[in-house]
Design an enzyme around this catalytic site. Structure first.
Site, short mmCIF file in Angstrom:
data_model
loop_
_atom_site.label_atom_id
_atom_site.label_comp_id
_atom_site.label_asym_id
_atom_site.label_seq_id
_atom_site.Cartn_x
_atom_site.Cartn_y
_atom_site.Cartn_z
N HIS A 88 25.57 0.84 23.42
CA HIS A 88 26.15 -0.16 23.40
C HIS A 88 25.73 -1.35 24.74
CE1 HIS A 88 28.07 -0.16 19.73
NE2 HIS A 88 28.73 0.47 19.82
N HIS A 126 29.41 0.64 11.62
CA HIS A 126 30.81 0.26 13.30
C HIS A 126 31.09 -1.59 12.96
CE1 HIS A 126 31.51 0.66 17.00
NE2 HIS A 126 31.07 1.65 17.27
N GLU A 128 27.80 7.00 23.37
CA GLU A 128 28.10 6.25 23.02
C GLU A 128 28.33 5.89 24.41
OE1 GLU A 128 31.01 2.82 20.81
OE2 GLU A 128 31.50 5.00 20.90
#
Length: 341
Positions: A8, A178, A284
């Site tokens: 991200h 998500h 992540e």
């Protein structure tokens, strides 16, 4: 090659958050929200935000490529209405695309969708189409709870989701399931809401027969699947009680799990319980857990260490770190092939 399927843009330049604050401040007032063109972030600012953060860690940890999507907690689909989410999603998706253009061998974009509570999921199709056809997205993030922790949306097996699934099948792209920020004080965003959602989504898929209608639809459930590996026996028993086929036949042809599990026993359990072909490497990094584990002396999210310490056969390790991702993300595989990788 090591492919991280779960990244991200958590380090985006401050101007992005400032634009969002102006947008949300205008809600419910006579003030016009800022135009998308008012956000100005230079390529040099993008490089600075990436090279000192994600790219530095990827180099340190030996990760070759990251599937890169907007910051999950920033999606905040519960804020405003569909138009609010549409403008916000477009801006965030374009930043991830720009990063992928600056570093085409290191990042590939995945798109957030402009979901909004109570709004038909089909309204997300134009942004999905734009991201795939114009921005080169190889996947989307799908929020099963746009309400932000109150779970007002129908289950993922409901037919209201079908138009979106039809488009995903047409483009042959997977969705990572998500959620975003929790505004329900009973559920901490990353410690409870994320893991609850992973578990809930899996159980919804067990209860339904979605893949009979969409045999090529693919979902990645992040964070190691929440409680799923730990309670695999429970899910097997519940599937039997519901009259469903064994999980391997019922869901594991379409559902995959990533390795965003931040300790060795957890990774060992995941690899022991879930078939190797259903596990994709991910970290992540610079996400929910950013500190160094005092027990190991390494960052919690340095997941390569755990996967390689699990002593998998070389073929299984290669499947987890590269080949499974190439199979689940065909557009990623096609791009790598064009790069002779």
């Amino acid at each position: 090659m090591i492919i991280d399927c779960h990244g991200h843009y958590t380090t985006a330049p401050a101007a992005l958050g400032e634009w969002r604050e102006r947008q949300t401040a205008a809600l419910g007032t006579a003030q016009a929200p800022p135009a998308r063109a008012e956000l100005r972030i230079s390529d040099d600012e993008l490089r600075e935000s990436i090279e000192s953060n994600q790219l530095r860690l990827m180099d340190e940890r030996g990760i070759d490529l990251t599937v890169f999507s907007p910051r999950a907690s920033f999606m905040a689909h519960h804020v405003g209405d569909f138009e609010t989410s549409a403008a916000w999603a477009a801006i965030c998706n374009e930043l991830c695309y720009r990063v992928s253009q600056l570093y085409p061998e290191r990042f590939l974009p995945a798109a957030m969708l402009p979901q909004s509570p109570g709004v038909d999921p089909a309204t997300c199709i134009p942004e999905l189409t734009r991201c795939v056809e114009e921005l080169g997205a190889v996947a989307v993030n799908l929020n099963p709870d746009p309400s932000g922790g109150h779970w007002t949306a129908p289950p993922l097996t409901d037919r209201s989701w079908y138009p979106l699934y039809e488009k995903m099948v047409e483009y042959d792209i997977p969705a990572m399931i998500h959620v975003s920020t929790s505004v329900n004080p009973a559920f901490h965003t990353t410690g409870a809401h994320y893991l609850n959602a992973d578990t809930t989504a899996f159980m919804q898929l067990v209860q339904g027969d979605l893949f009979a209608d969409f045999p090529t639809l693919r979902f990645v459930i992040p964070h190691g699947g929440g409680a799923v590996p730990y309670h695999w026996g429970r899910f097997r028993g519940l599937a039997m009680a519901l009259g469903k086929p064994p999980l391997e036949q019922h869901v594991l042809g379409n559902v995959y799990f990533d390795t965003c599990v931040y300790h060795q026993p957890g990774i060992d359990l995941l690899l022991d319980v879930v078939p190797v072909r259903n596990i994709l490497f991910a970290s992540e990094m610079i996400g929910a857990v950013r500190d160094i584990d005092p027990c190991s002396g390494h960052h919690f999210d340095d997941t390569r260490r755990y996967v390689e310490a699990a002593a998998l056969p070389p073929s299984d390790l290669a499947a987890v770190q590269e080949h499974n991702a190439r199979a689940v993300y065909p557009r990623l595989d096609a791009l790598l092939a064009r790069q002779d990788r």
